[in-house]
Motif scaffolding. Structure first.
Motif, short mmCIF file in Angstrom:
data_model
loop_
_atom_site.label_atom_id
_atom_site.label_comp_id
_atom_site.label_asym_id
_atom_site.label_seq_id
_atom_site.Cartn_x
_atom_site.Cartn_y
_atom_site.Cartn_z
N ALA A 33 0.79 -1.18 -0.20
CA ALA A 33 0.17 -0.05 0.04
C ALA A 33 0.70 1.34 0.04
CB ALA A 33 -0.91 0.00 1.24
N GLY A 34 2.05 1.18 0.30
CA GLY A 34 3.10 2.49 0.34
C GLY A 34 2.92 3.07 1.43
N ILE A 35 2.40 2.36 2.60
CA ILE A 35 2.35 3.21 3.98
C ILE A 35 3.36 2.52 4.93
CG2 ILE A 35 -0.07 4.07 3.39
CD1 ILE A 35 -0.95 1.94 5.05
N SER A 36 3.53 2.78 6.05
CA SER A 36 4.02 2.34 7.10
C SER A 36 3.19 1.23 7.77
CB SER A 36 4.59 3.47 8.27
OG SER A 36 3.46 3.94 8.99
N LYS A 37 3.84 0.50 8.54
CA LYS A 37 2.84 -0.49 9.27
C LYS A 37 2.10 0.21 10.54
CE LYS A 37 3.46 -4.74 12.11
NZ LYS A 37 4.51 -5.64 12.60
N THR A 38 2.77 1.26 10.91
CA THR A 38 2.11 1.89 12.26
C THR A 38 0.87 2.62 11.55
OG1 THR A 38 4.14 2.42 13.31
CG2 THR A 38 2.34 3.93 13.74
N GLY A 39 1.02 3.07 9.98
CA GLY A 39 -0.34 3.59 9.45
C GLY A 39 -1.20 2.76 9.17
N LEU A 40 -0.84 1.56 8.96
CA LEU A 40 -1.84 0.42 8.75
C LEU A 40 -2.58 0.04 10.09
CD1 LEU A 40 -2.83 -1.50 6.57
CD2 LEU A 40 -1.28 -3.05 7.02
N TYR A 41 -1.74 0.19 11.28
CA TYR A 41 -2.46 -0.30 12.31
C TYR A 41 -3.34 0.88 12.69
CZ TYR A 41 0.09 -4.34 14.07
OH TYR A 41 0.67 -5.50 14.21
N TYR A 42 -3.19 1.99 12.27
CA TYR A 42 -4.27 3.29 12.47
C TYR A 42 -5.67 2.60 12.16
CZ TYR A 42 -6.54 7.61 12.60
OH TYR A 42 -7.43 8.74 12.89
N TYR A 43 -5.70 1.94 11.10
CA TYR A 43 -7.04 1.38 10.57
C TYR A 43 -7.47 0.11 10.73
CZ TYR A 43 -6.37 5.82 7.40
OH TYR A 43 -6.43 6.86 7.31
N PHE A 44 -6.34 -0.68 10.88
CA PHE A 44 -6.83 -2.25 11.39
C PHE A 44 -5.99 -2.70 12.45
CE2 PHE A 44 -7.22 -1.63 6.89
CZ PHE A 44 -8.37 -1.37 6.59
N SER A 45 -6.69 -3.14 13.46
CA SER A 45 -5.91 -3.33 14.67
C SER A 45 -5.09 -4.61 14.81
CB SER A 45 -6.99 -3.52 15.82
OG SER A 45 -8.02 -4.47 15.49
N SER A 46 -5.51 -5.61 13.58
CA SER A 46 -4.89 -6.90 13.50
C SER A 46 -5.10 -7.45 12.15
CB SER A 46 -5.46 -7.90 14.61
OG SER A 46 -6.75 -7.95 14.06
N LYS A 47 -4.46 -8.50 11.80
CA LYS A 47 -4.67 -9.22 10.68
C LYS A 47 -6.04 -9.53 10.27
CE LYS A 47 -2.88 -13.51 8.35
NZ LYS A 47 -1.73 -14.21 8.42
N ASP A 48 -6.47 -10.34 11.48
CA ASP A 48 -7.71 -10.71 11.29
C ASP A 48 -8.88 -9.76 10.89
OD1 ASP A 48 -6.82 -12.83 12.25
OD2 ASP A 48 -8.04 -13.31 14.16
N ALA A 49 -8.53 -8.46 11.56
CA ALA A 49 -9.42 -7.17 11.36
C ALA A 49 -9.29 -6.79 9.87
CB ALA A 49 -9.13 -6.03 12.30
N LEU A 50 -8.13 -6.72 9.38
CA LEU A 50 -7.88 -6.33 8.07
C LEU A 50 -8.62 -7.46 7.00
CD1 LEU A 50 -6.67 -4.80 5.87
CD2 LEU A 50 -4.45 -5.99 6.15
N VAL A 51 -8.56 -8.63 7.17
CA VAL A 51 -8.96 -9.65 6.42
C VAL A 51 -10.46 -9.54 6.57
CG1 VAL A 51 -9.20 -12.15 5.76
CG2 VAL A 51 -6.98 -11.32 6.49
N PHE A 52 -11.01 -9.41 7.62
CA PHE A 52 -12.53 -9.37 7.88
C PHE A 52 -12.91 -8.14 6.62
CE2 PHE A 52 -16.17 -7.17 9.57
CZ PHE A 52 -17.32 -7.97 9.29
#
Length: 192
Positions: free
Chosen positions: A26-45
């Motif tokens: 996505a071209g963002i930091s992992k911290t930036g991704l955590y801002y939107y999704f708290s976990s891999k499960d949340a992202l996949v959901f």
């Protein structure tokens, strides 16, 4: 971010899908991704949910134009097959992911299931209401069950299509011919 997650998931599989890989795609930091999704499960959901939600809205719109129960059941099948046949990866993600990913430890929470349930009402509710309005007499199949059976027919068609086409042996009958056959079977609800 969901597009990046989809790419990583389809390329690497759920076990190899990491938040780092998605963030990189996505071209963002992992911290930036955590801002939107708290976990891999949340992202996949969210990835699965977005696919299901768009499909539910399309089915609801298609059913809204039906005048009879049989037409409504046909609309469920037709919209489902037309939506997913050209995008079998989305079909596999939406309907087969849980079976495949279960061993990878991705689990939905009760809150996530609560978000999915209204999508079922969008898919089945309009057809069920139309069938119920037109049904007379007792001993009939429950209208929502008929809508669910039409949906299962479309999912079964897609499952078979995906299975045989992956082996280079396409179905003998076209999608349209199979949809028309199912629609004729389900049109009996208007004659009972």
């Amino acid at each position: 971010m969901l597009d990046a997650a989809r790419k990583v998931l389809l390329k690497s599989g759920v076990a190899a899908m990491t938040l780092e890989a998605v963030a990189s795609e996505a071209g963002i930091s992992k911290t930036g991704l955590y801002y939107y999704f708290s976990s891999k499960d949340a992202l996949v959901f969210e990835l699965v949910f977005s696919t299901l939600e768009g499909h539910a809205q399309a089915v609801q719109s298609a059913v809204a134009t039906a005048e009879t129960g049989g037409e409504a059941l046909g609309a469920i099948m037709r919209e489902t097959v037309h939506a997913y046949a050209p995008k079998m990866d989305d079909f596999r993600l939406a309907f087969m992911f849980g079976q495949v990913a279960g061993s990878a430890g991705v689990q939905w929470s009760p809150d996530q299931f609560a978000r999915i349930r209204p999508l079922n009402a969008m898919i089945f509710g309009g057809a069920a209401a139309l069938i119920e309005k037109r049904q007379t007499g007792g001993g009939k199949i429950e209208p929502r069950l008929l809508a669910f059976l039409a949906y299962l027919s479309a999912l079964g068609l897609l499952t078979m299509k995906g299975m045989v086409e992956a082996q280079g042996d396409p179905l003998i009958y076209s999608d349209e011919r199979l949809i028309d056959g199912f629609t004729q079977l389900f049109a009996a609800v208007d004659r009972s």
